[in-house]
Scaffold this motif. Structure first.
Motif, mmCIF file in Angstrom:
data_model
loop_
_atom_site.group_PDB
_atom_site.id
_atom_site.type_symbol
_atom_site.label_atom_id
_atom_site.label_comp_id
_atom_site.label_asym_id
_atom_site.label_seq_id
_atom_site.Cartn_x
_atom_site.Cartn_y
_atom_site.Cartn_z
ATOM 1 N N ALA A 184 -8.754 -0.441 22.246
ATOM 2 C CA ALA A 184 -7.938 -0.844 21.095
ATOM 3 C C ALA A 184 -8.816 -1.096 19.873
ATOM 4 N N ARG A 185 -9.976 -1.705 20.092
ATOM 5 C CA ARG A 185 -10.904 -1.931 18.975
ATOM 6 C C ARG A 185 -11.368 -0.600 18.390
ATOM 7 N N LYS A 186 -11.694 0.349 19.250
ATOM 8 C CA LYS A 186 -12.134 1.659 18.757
ATOM 9 C C LYS A 186 -11.028 2.309 17.930
ATOM 10 N N GLN A 187 -9.810 2.280 18.416
ATOM 11 C CA GLN A 187 -8.697 2.869 17.669
ATOM 12 C C GLN A 187 -8.492 2.156 16.336
ATOM 13 N N ASP A 188 -8.658 0.830 16.318
ATOM 14 C CA ASP A 188 -8.548 0.077 15.065
ATOM 15 C C ASP A 188 -9.646 0.482 14.084
ATOM 16 N N VAL A 189 -10.869 0.678 14.590
ATOM 17 C CA VAL A 189 -11.978 1.109 13.734
ATOM 18 C C VAL A 189 -11.687 2.491 13.154
ATOM 19 N N LEU A 190 -11.261 3.438 13.989
ATOM 20 C CA LEU A 190 -10.976 4.792 13.514
ATOM 21 C C LEU A 190 -9.846 4.790 12.491
ATOM 22 N N ALA A 191 -8.822 3.964 12.716
ATOM 23 C CA ALA A 191 -7.712 3.868 11.754
ATOM 24 C C ALA A 191 -8.201 3.283 10.431
ATOM 25 N N ARG A 192 -9.075 2.304 10.516
ATOM 26 C CA ARG A 192 -9.600 1.702 9.286
ATOM 27 C C ARG A 192 -10.455 2.689 8.506
ATOM 28 N N LEU A 193 -11.227 3.512 9.211
ATOM 29 C CA LEU A 193 -12.036 4.526 8.539
ATOM 30 C C LEU A 193 -11.167 5.536 7.796
ATOM 31 N N GLU A 194 -9.979 5.783 8.283
ATOM 32 C CA GLU A 194 -9.046 6.684 7.598
ATOM 33 C C GLU A 194 -8.344 5.976 6.442
ATOM 34 N N ARG A 195 -7.994 4.720 6.623
ATOM 35 C CA ARG A 195 -7.169 3.974 5.667
ATOM 36 C C ARG A 195 -7.958 3.452 4.467
ATOM 37 N N GLU A 196 -9.125 2.898 4.706
ATOM 38 C CA GLU A 196 -9.920 2.271 3.647
ATOM 39 C C GLU A 196 -10.550 3.336 2.756
ATOM 40 N N ILE A 197 -10.776 2.979 1.499
ATOM 41 C CA ILE A 197 -11.448 3.894 0.572
ATOM 42 C C ILE A 197 -12.847 3.376 0.216
ATOM 43 N N ASP A 198 -13.043 2.057 0.276
ATOM 44 C CA ASP A 198 -14.325 1.444 -0.062
ATOM 45 C C ASP A 198 -14.986 0.897 1.191
#
Length: 152
Positions: free
Chosen positions: A12-26
């Protein structure tokens, strides 16, 4: 404050990290020079393939440090949902950056450093270590990647 939530599973942490890498711009970019003087700045980024791509001026401290030191630590700004990424850096000029990576950067940020009047380089970061945790309860198991290999 009492924290009663159970820690997230590593997957779940890995999926959260990957989602954040897609969502965040900075993303926060931490480097140091040869004397160890630190530099911390936010930069736009894009995840393209397994790598993260950044762009900044080659003559500023961050650009020089990434080019000369070839190491970087990246982080997101939220202190209660921590993601730290240590990576190896490869530098590309605006002329020699792979077109697909530059187009991915443009697609996410809306800005194309290749067309700027001032010179901008691109920096490919190959993640070597990824940590992620929310609060102290998630400190065990925070290493999701070591030596460039996902643990989950």
């Amino acid at each position: 404050m009492e924290i009663t939530d159970s820690p997230r599973a590593m997957e779940a942490r890995k999926q959260d990290v990957l989602a954040r890498l897609e969502r965040e711009i900075d993303i926060w970019v931490a480097t140091s020079d040869a004397e160890g003087v630190p530099c911390l700045v936010p930069l736009w980024f894009v995840r393209y393939g397994e790598d993260l791509w950044l762009s900044t001026r080659p003559g500023n401290p961050t650009g020089r440090n990434m080019r000369e030191g070839a190491k970087v630590r990246l982080a997101f700004g939220d202190t209660r949902d921590v993601v730290l990424i240590d990576g190896d850096v490869e530098t590309f000029t605006a002329r020699d950056v792979p077109e697909a990576a530059a187009e991915a950067f443009l697609g996410k940020t809306g800005w194309d450093p290749r067309t700027s009047r001032a010179p901008y380089d691109f920096y490919r970061v190959r993640p070597r270590m990824v940590q992620a945790w929310c609060e102290a309860r998630e400190l065990p198991g925070r290493y999701l990647m070591r030596d460039g290999v996902w643990a989950v």
